[in-house]
Each structure stands twice: as C-alpha cells, then as structure tokens.
Design a protein around this motif. Structure first.
Motif, PDB file in Angstrom:
ATOM      1  N   VAL A 161      -8.813  -3.026  -0.171  1.00 22.67           N
ATOM      2  CA  VAL A 161      -7.520  -2.984   0.503  1.00 22.67           C
ATOM      3  C   VAL A 161      -6.645  -2.080  -0.357  1.00 22.67           C
ATOM      4  N   THR A 163      -2.698  -0.502  -0.709  1.00 18.33           N
ATOM      5  CA  THR A 163      -1.334  -0.633  -0.201  1.00 18.33           C
ATOM      6  C   THR A 163      -0.488   0.552  -0.644  1.00 18.33           C
ATOM      7  N   THR A 187      -9.204  -0.928   4.009  1.00 22.11           N
ATOM      8  CA  THR A 187      -8.086  -1.337   4.869  1.00 22.11           C
ATOM      9  C   THR A 187      -6.787  -0.887   4.218  1.00 22.11           C
ATOM     10  N   VAL A 189      -2.676  -0.941   4.031  1.00 20.33           N
ATOM     11  CA  VAL A 189      -1.562  -1.821   4.384  1.00 20.33           C
ATOM     12  C   VAL A 189      -0.267  -1.187   3.890  1.00 20.33           C
ATOM     13  N   GLU A 190       0.687  -1.042   4.813  1.00 17.91           N
ATOM     14  CA  GLU A 190       2.009  -0.565   4.402  1.00 17.91           C
ATOM     15  C   GLU A 190       2.766  -1.778   3.880  1.00 17.91           C
ATOM     16  N   ALA A 191       2.913  -1.827   2.589  1.00 17.41           N
ATOM     17  CA  ALA A 191       3.525  -3.022   2.001  1.00 17.41           C
ATOM     18  C   ALA A 191       4.242  -2.663   0.717  1.00 17.41           C
ATOM     19  N   LEU A 196       1.418  -8.760   0.620  1.00 21.47           N
ATOM     20  CA  LEU A 196       0.311  -8.507   1.546  1.00 21.47           C
ATOM     21  C   LEU A 196       0.260  -9.547   2.647  1.00 21.47           C
ATOM     22  N   PRO A 197      -0.068  -9.144   3.881  1.00 22.56           N
ATOM     23  CA  PRO A 197      -0.307 -10.150   4.912  1.00 22.56           C
ATOM     24  C   PRO A 197      -1.551 -10.964   4.556  1.00 22.56           C
ATOM     25  N   VAL A 200      -5.403  -9.966   5.077  1.00 16.82           N
ATOM     26  CA  VAL A 200      -6.173  -8.946   4.355  1.00 16.82           C
ATOM     27  C   VAL A 200      -6.660  -9.436   2.990  1.00 16.82           C
TER      28      VAL A 200
END
Ligand code: GLN
Length: 318
Positions: A161, A163, A187, A189-191, A196-197, A200
């Motif tokens: 993952v 970010t 994966t 992720v814009e974070a 993190l959601p 993920v």
C-alpha cells in the motif's frame, strides 16, 4: 519506427566539420553547464543530448561524428537554457533512473535520489534474512512510487500500500507501477500520513513500513541547491518545521498498523540520526535496530526500528 534523429556530418574540403556534431554539442554544453554551476555538467549534457537524439546515453559515443536534425537541436537548445537556470534535468527529460528502473517524474514528485536506493536495499536484505516470502509493505509518502515499486519488482510475491497526500503525485506513481508491471500488487491511497482507511490495512498488520519523509528543516531550505529548492515540491522536502514530524507520526500511530515483528525503515537527512532515534523511541513503541550509510555520500541514511516487545512477550499494542 522513428526516423533517425542524427545524420552523418558532412565535412568541408579541408576535412574539418563546421557543423554541430554530437561531439561538439557535448563539449560545448559541458563547458557551458560548468560555467553556470549545473551539477554534474558532463552527465547532464549527455542525458539531455541523448533525450534530444532519442537514443541511449551510451549510443552518443558511437555517433560522435553525427549531426542532430535541426528541430532536435532547437529542442536541445531550449533544454540547455532551462537547465542552466537550474531546472532539474530529470524534469526536463521526464525520467529518472532508480534502482536500475526508469521512473517517470514530473514537478509533482521528488526526483528519486541514488542515496534512497539504500532504503530499498535494507528492505530486500531484511526480507531475505527473515525469509519473508509474501511481505505486506506500507510506503508512506510514496511520491513517484520509487520505493514501493522497486521493492515489489524484486519481491515478486509481496504486496504494498502506498500513500501520498498529493493526488498529482499518486497519478505519477500509478503510471510508474503500470510501467513496471506491479499495479496488481500495489494499492494507492490518497491520505495524509497514516490516516489509512481500515480496508487497506492487512489483517495482522503490515510487515514493513518504509518512508522517505520530507525531513529538511524549514530553517535550512534556503541553503539547498537552487535546482532542488526552486523546482522540487516543497511538500516532499520539508514539513515546514524541524523535519521530524513524519517520524513523530510514525512513532505515535505506526504501531497500530504493523505486525508484531514488523520492521520500519526510514530515510534521514544529514546529521539527523540521533534526533530521529530519540523521536522514534520516545513514545515507547519502537526500538532502534540498525543504521545504514549510503554508498553515494557515505552519510548515515537509513534507520531501522522494530516494535518494542513488552516484558510479558506481547507486542505492546494492547
Ligand atoms: N534527500 C533530498 C535532498 O537532499 C531530500 C528528500 C527528503 O526530504 N526526503 O534534497
């Protein structure tokens, strides 16, 4: 197929070439860059000229007496002008090599540094030694994606993952993941930092957290080379404070996301080792395990941490 961008030089009757051969262009540009304090003047000239001639840098040497087509010379001239005003070569050609892989770069992402390859080496060494065949990686602040992608290319069963707070950077990273055939294992992720959601985060946590954070203290930004300070995204260079805030975030919130035997690898700036160890261990979640110097400038470049084990043998998460 592209038409060749160079043609054989004609010589005048005395046998002397008055045209801009590859050889003349290279030597003129290297001198010019040297006078304008462009870093690595000869290398910079070769990279730009190879891009203009649409060939590999090494191929310039077999075409020394060829001349560049006039429209290519025009492009080249424009780039030389911009580079002499300290616009980074990597942004002009849109590419930078990292860990022997070619990465697309735009002014939305930090240009991958050779020193940062040390972090990938640490990750690969650790996976080898620990026998991690399916490690789950987290790359915090991925930028061009260079860390996560280089690691995935060399760890064919790993997943990651990555970010970034910048949507524009993630777009570049996605392109690079596709270019290197790892999109299905990565994966994005814009974070902001570690927000993190939950979906993920792997069950049991990530095995490795890697991060090359913006560690330049705000107070020293004006001392950076103009090519860095004026062109690279400041979001990727400095946190606007003393350069330690990403380490603080990891120290405070990292443990929740990590497996009990996870490793954390962070890049640090010159002279920051002690301060980063203090920050990372202050909250009591992590222990310092290793300091590795880079091979480029020989500075302490990567620190490794593990989760601190509680006296009762638990991972201290509870
Ligand atoms: N190493 C970069 C430089 O020296 C800075 C990158 C960073 O802050 N992570 O310009």
């Amino acid at each position: 197929m592209n038409a060749p961008a160079t043609v054989e030089a004609r010589t005048d009757q005395g046998g002397r070439s008055e045209t801009w051969t590859i050889r003349r262009l290279l030597s003129w540009t290297s001198d010019y860059f040297g006078r304008h304090q462009v870093i690595d003047a000869r290398l910079a000239s070769e990279v730009l000229l190879a891009h203009a001639a649409q060939c590999r840098r090494i191929d310039l040497y077999t075409r020394f007496d060829s001349i560049l087509e006039p429209e290519r010379v025009e492009c080249f001239r424009g780039w030389v002008r911009r580079a002499s005003a300290h616009e980074p070569i990597a942004y002009l050609v849109g590419q930078k090599e990292f860990f022997s892989l070619s990465f697309k770069v735009t002014p939305d992402v930090l240009i991958p540094r050779a020193e940062t390859e040390t972090l990938v080496e640490c990750v690969l060494d650790h996976c080898g030694k620990a026998g991690l065949t399916h490690p789950q990686l987290l790359d915090l602040g991925t930028g061009s994606g260079c860390l996560a992608i280089a690691a995935l290319v060399h760890l064919p069963a790993a997943t990651a993952v990555a970010t970034d707070v910048s949507a524009a950077a993630l777009e570049v990273a996605r392109f690079n993941a596709a270019r290197h055939g790892v999109s299905d294992r990565l994966t994005f992720v814009e974070a902001d930092r570690l927000a993190l959601p939950a979906e993920v985060v792997p069950e049991g946590g990530f095995d490795i957290l890697m991060c090359n954070p913006p560690y330049i203290p705000a107070s020293t930004m004006d001392k950076l080379d103009a090519a860095v300070r004026d062109y690279e995204p400041s979001l990727a260079l400095t946190d606007g404070a003393e350069g330690l805030s990403f380490y603080r975030t990891i120290a405070a919130d990292g443990a929740e996301l990590l497996a009990a035997d996870a490793m954390i690898f962070v890049e640090i700036g010159d002279g920051q080792a002690q301060a980063v160890v203090e920050v990372m261990t202050a909250a009591g979640n992590f222990e310092h395990r290793q300091t590795r110097k880079d091979r480029v400038v020989g500075q302490e470049r990567v620190l490794a941490f593990t989760m601190k084990r509680a006296a009762d043998g638990s991972d201290g998460k509870g």
